[in-house]
Design a protein around this motif. Structure first.
Motif, short mmCIF file in Angstrom:
data_model
loop_
_atom_site.label_atom_id
_atom_site.label_comp_id
_atom_site.label_asym_id
_atom_site.label_seq_id
_atom_site.Cartn_x
_atom_site.Cartn_y
_atom_site.Cartn_z
N UNK A 173 16.92 -31.18 -17.77
CA UNK A 173 15.80 -31.63 -16.93
C UNK A 173 14.59 -30.71 -17.09
N UNK A 174 14.87 -29.42 -17.12
CA UNK A 174 13.78 -28.44 -17.21
C UNK A 174 13.02 -28.59 -18.54
N UNK A 175 13.75 -28.83 -19.62
CA UNK A 175 13.09 -28.96 -20.92
C UNK A 175 12.22 -30.21 -20.98
N UNK A 176 12.65 -31.28 -20.28
CA UNK A 176 11.88 -32.53 -20.26
C UNK A 176 10.55 -32.30 -19.53
N UNK A 177 10.60 -31.65 -18.37
CA UNK A 177 9.37 -31.40 -17.61
C UNK A 177 8.45 -30.48 -18.42
N UNK A 178 9.03 -29.52 -19.13
CA UNK A 178 8.24 -28.60 -19.95
C UNK A 178 7.53 -29.40 -21.05
N UNK A 179 8.27 -30.32 -21.66
CA UNK A 179 7.71 -31.14 -22.74
C UNK A 179 6.55 -32.00 -22.21
N UNK A 180 6.75 -32.62 -21.03
CA UNK A 180 5.71 -33.45 -20.42
C UNK A 180 4.48 -32.58 -20.13
N UNK A 181 4.69 -31.39 -19.61
CA UNK A 181 3.59 -30.47 -19.31
C UNK A 181 2.80 -30.13 -20.56
N UNK A 182 3.51 -29.82 -21.65
CA UNK A 182 2.85 -29.49 -22.92
C UNK A 182 2.04 -30.67 -23.43
N UNK A 183 2.62 -31.86 -23.31
CA UNK A 183 1.94 -33.08 -23.77
C UNK A 183 0.64 -33.29 -22.98
N UNK A 184 0.73 -33.11 -21.66
CA UNK A 184 -0.45 -33.29 -20.81
C UNK A 184 -1.53 -32.28 -21.19
N UNK A 185 -1.13 -31.02 -21.39
CA UNK A 185 -2.10 -29.97 -21.74
C UNK A 185 -2.77 -30.29 -23.07
N UNK A 186 -1.96 -30.65 -24.08
CA UNK A 186 -2.55 -30.94 -25.40
C UNK A 186 -3.43 -32.19 -25.33
N UNK A 187 -3.03 -33.16 -24.52
CA UNK A 187 -3.84 -34.37 -24.35
C UNK A 187 -5.18 -34.05 -23.71
N UNK A 188 -5.14 -33.19 -22.68
CA UNK A 188 -6.37 -32.78 -21.99
C UNK A 188 -7.29 -32.05 -22.96
N UNK A 189 -6.72 -31.14 -23.75
CA UNK A 189 -7.52 -30.39 -24.73
C UNK A 189 -8.16 -31.35 -25.72
N UNK A 190 -7.38 -32.34 -26.18
CA UNK A 190 -7.90 -33.31 -27.15
C UNK A 190 -9.07 -34.09 -26.55
N UNK A 191 -8.93 -34.50 -25.29
CA UNK A 191 -10.00 -35.26 -24.63
C UNK A 191 -11.26 -34.40 -24.49
N UNK A 192 -11.07 -33.15 -24.07
CA UNK A 192 -12.21 -32.24 -23.90
C UNK A 192 -12.91 -32.04 -25.24
N UNK A 193 -12.13 -31.83 -26.29
CA UNK A 193 -12.71 -31.64 -27.62
C UNK A 193 -13.47 -32.89 -28.06
#
Length: 53
Positions: A1-21
């Protein structure tokens, strides 16, 4: 469960960075386009002045 939430968090962060860029790049391109328009307008104004002479 912890690894799944970590993966979702990373995806959100990279998605946000991509949008900002993407937005940042869009603004820079827009600024360059506006500068180009200004340059074109100045050139047109200069040629009109020289034709009037």
């Amino acid at each position: 469960m912890n690894s799944i939430t970590k993966k979702i968090g990373e995806t959100l962060v990279s998605g946000t960075i991509a949008i900002v860029l993407a937005l940042g790049i869009g603004k820079v391109k827009d600024k360059n386009r506006r500068k180009q328009d200004m340059d074109d307008t100045l050139k047109r104004a200069k040629t009109k002045v020289s034709k009037n002479d």
